[in-house]
Write an enzyme that holds these catalytic residues in place. Structure first.
Site, PDB file in Angstrom:
ATOM      1  N   CYS A 264       0.003 -13.219   1.294  1.00 44.19           N
ATOM      2  CA  CYS A 264      -1.371 -12.919   1.683  1.00 44.19           C
ATOM      3  C   CYS A 264      -2.232 -14.160   1.870  1.00 44.19           C
ATOM      4  CB  CYS A 264      -2.009 -11.999   0.643  1.00 44.19           C
ATOM      5  SG  CYS A 264      -1.041 -10.512   0.317  1.00 44.19           S
TER       6      CYS A 264
ATOM      7  N   HIS B 173     -10.816 -12.952  -2.972  1.00 44.41           N
ATOM      8  CA  HIS B 173      -9.672 -12.223  -2.429  1.00 44.41           C
ATOM      9  C   HIS B 173      -9.935 -10.717  -2.519  1.00 44.41           C
ATOM     10  CE1 HIS B 173      -5.603 -11.773  -1.081  1.00 44.41           C
ATOM     11  NE2 HIS B 173      -5.176 -11.203  -2.196  1.00 44.41           N
TER      12      HIS B 173
ATOM     13  N   HIS C 159      -7.027  -4.848   3.535  1.00 43.84           N
ATOM     14  CA  HIS C 159      -6.230  -6.051   3.284  1.00 43.84           C
ATOM     15  C   HIS C 159      -5.260  -6.252   4.438  1.00 43.84           C
ATOM     16  CE1 HIS C 159      -4.142  -9.225   1.510  1.00 43.84           C
ATOM     17  NE2 HIS C 159      -3.903  -8.764   0.299  1.00 43.84           N
TER      18      HIS C 159
END
Length: 615
Positions: free
Chosen positions: A263, A416, A454
């Site tokens: 990620c 995040h 995400h």
């Protein structure tokens, strides 16, 4: 050692659930309610163009409802009836199992226990002793029904000759074209000024291309009785977004590749570009990422890990009978998992001298990306200590450039903020401890995944481009999908923006973009605001050079506005140059100190970096 060149952000583009990135439209969708009416209208017009809506008037609610996180739409799959093959072990009764088949459907190798009896020139009867295991095509209810999806009606593959490209690569073509045209400077002008080997492209997909046109099609074709095509394998590679940008958008001959860090992949690639600019290896760097994971196979994998927010989990959180898909992602609140999303983002960096020379618009600077692993781990997906290091280094870098006062009063953090229970406790503690250590009393914290979901390797690209929007409009997006912070979230020294928060852009100095990836891939980037970047440029190059830049920038700004006007009016197509300007052996000429490739001169008079060791 000479002065390090400053990597200046001069262009950006992309596409995600909020719309087109250039001209800050995707960012503005996030803070729509906090913007002036005229700004709202322009961004709604940009969305309408993407979505194929003829006019905005009367369609405002539709445009807003069919962006950001929402129920998975039919263009991807029906979450109530996902296709799959159920195992069906059939066993014979008193006699054998008997089937009638066309000869062409017989397997090439007749299984043991099969007796084949011809019935005609075309048909046979098959008797099977014992039993037969078959896969029965059927459907099932999928427990995850929300995702961050591109605006309804937008299909990047219809905008150019996409030739069965995987969706992620279609999105990368759009994002790279958007970033290129957002520069306000013709690419041919840049090519005339910058040697061909001093343009870098770093872009990739953390997951690779896993839809039916890429690895997904390759892996399931034979299983589903279909053939494997010649495109499946090569187009599935994780670095293919960079390859497509080189081959079909820029025609670049410079450095290229993809750094993968789950990620955190966008920031890994940004780090590559920054190092190229700072060291002088490149004068221009295109940094990007593209992910298209909204398909049942990929989502099944994350759901099996317990990582995704399910309908049941959302219903249980709210004590209701129907899940609120709009609020599926709830960073730093009581939550039950993250929401997967699709996105392709790209930023363009120039070195500071080139930016001034060409009059490029200064959106900010990307000065550092720090990457650290977690060390020994109990769980490959669990959080670790590496992010403490990256956050501390990124914050220290901001302090070194801007000083203590600006560090404490002129920055923000792009968390995040995935929306998982582990993230809310681990990241909030890291941010809180970092703020305390550096004397920051109320660090503003944003968590954009509450809107966008995400997007895996592209997630920090979403964060970077939205940060540029914050500095342009002066509004930090609030974490509006939550009612309040969870009890186990660390709050000391942090200011979580639960509602849109107005700031003075001219008083802003920096942002820290944080990313935490599976496997212990931690990255934190230090970005400088346009105000801080301008001060640094004037300090290095002088007021006269800055005045000259301002004059040249007027024409660039006019071209950027014209591009946005044309895009909203539907007069712009993605840059896609297939079989265009292809160079071959005859285009290469060697000399002693240089070589020529087509129209480009490549310097071969290289210095020896190990001269002290060579006698």
């Amino acid at each position: 050692m000479g002065q390090a060149r400053l990597p200046v952000i001069v262009g950006f583009g992309g596409i995600n659930g909020a719309g087109r990135a250039s001209s800050h439209h995707a960012y503005r969708r996030l803070v729509h309610d906090a913007l002036p009416t005229s700004t709202q209208a322009r961004t709604l017009a940009a969305l309408a163009r993407l979505m194929g809506v003829e006019q905005v008037r009367g369609q405002e609610d539709y445009l807003l409802a069919h962006t950001l996180i929402r129920r998975v739409e039919p263009q991807h799959f029906n979450p109530d009836a996902v296709s799959w093959n159920q195992r069906l072990p059939a066993r014979a009764g008193e006699g054998p199992l008997v089937m009638r088949l066309r000869r062409q459907h017989l397997p090439a190798v007749i299984p043991t226990g099969w007796e084949v009896k011809p019935l005609s020139t075309e048909d046979v009867e098959v008797s099977i002793a014992g039993g037969l295991d078959v896969l029965l095509p059927t459907v099932r209810d999928f427990e995850v029904k929300a995702a961050g999806q591109l605006p309804t009606g937008f299909d990047p593959g219809t905008l150019y000759a996409s030739r069965n490209h995987p969706r992620g690569l279609q999105m990368m073509i759009y994002a790279a074209s958007d970033a290129l045209q957002s520069l306000g400077i013709p690419w041919e002008q840049i090519q005339r000024r910058v040697p061909a080997d001093q343009v870098s492209v770093y872009a990739g997909s953390a997951m690779g291309q896993l839809d039916a046109a890429g690895a997904g099609g390759m892996l399931r074709a034979r299983h589903n009785g279909q053939r494997v095509t010649s495109k499946f394998c090569p187009l599935s590679l994780a670095e293919m977004p960079a390859d497509f940008v080189n081959a079909y958008v820029l025609g670049s001959l410079g450095a290229t590749g993809a750094s993968l860090g789950a990620c955190a992949s966008f920031l890994y690639n940004l780090r590559q570009g920054i190092e190229d600019i700072r060291s002088g290896r490149a004068r221009v760097a295109f940094i990007g990422s593209a992910e298209a994971p909204v398909n049942p196979e990929v989502m099944d994998g994350y759901a099996a890990m317990g990582a995704l927010a399910t309908d049941k989990g959302l219903r249980d959180l709210d004590g209701v009978a129907t899940a609120d898909h709009r609020r599926a992602c709830r960073p730093f609140a009581e939550n039950c998992g993250f929401t997967i999303a699709e996105s392709a983002q790209m930023v363009v960096l120039f070195d500071d001298a080139l930016a001034l020379e060409l009059g490029a618009t200064v959106f900010g600077a990307a000065t550092d990306v720090f990457v650290n692993a977690d060390g020994y781990k109990k769980s490959i997906s669990g959080p670790g200590v590496g992010n403490y290091i990256t956050m501390a280094k990124a914050t220290a870098a901001a302090r070194a450039m801007l000083g203590e006062r600006m560090l404490r009063n002129g920055g923000l953090v792009q968390a995040h903020g995935t929306g998982t229970p582990q993230n809310r406790t681990s990241e909030s503690r890291i941010l809180s401890e970092t703020a305390r250590a550096f004397g920051i009393s109320a660090w503003p914290v944003a968590a954009l995944k509450c809107y966008l979901g995400h997007s895996l390797g592209s997630a920090s690209g979403d964060q970077v481009n939205a940060t540029l929007g914050i500095w342009a409009e002066g509004v930090i997006p609030g974490i509006t999908t939550i009612n309040g912070l969870a009890d186990d979230v660390c709050r000391d020294n942090l200011n979580f923006a639960l509602q849109h928060q107005a700031i003075d852009p001219s008083a802003q100095g920096y942002a820290i973009v944080n990313s935490k990836g599976f496997g212990g891939n931690n990255a934190s980037a230090t970005l400088l605001s346009p105000t801080a970047t301008a001060k640094m440029l004037q300090a290095r190059h002088g007021s006269r050079a800055w005045q000259d830049w301002a004059q040249r920038n007027e024409a660039v700004l006019a071209k950027q506005r014209a591009y946005d006007d044309d895009a909203i009016a539907g007069r712009v197509a993605p840059t896609y140059r297939f079989d265009y300007g292809v160079l071959g052996d005859a285009d290469v000429q060697h000399a002693v100190q240089s070589m020529r490739v087509g129209e480009y001169e490549i310097d071969l008079d290289l210095a020896n970096p190990y001269s002290d060791m060579c006698r």
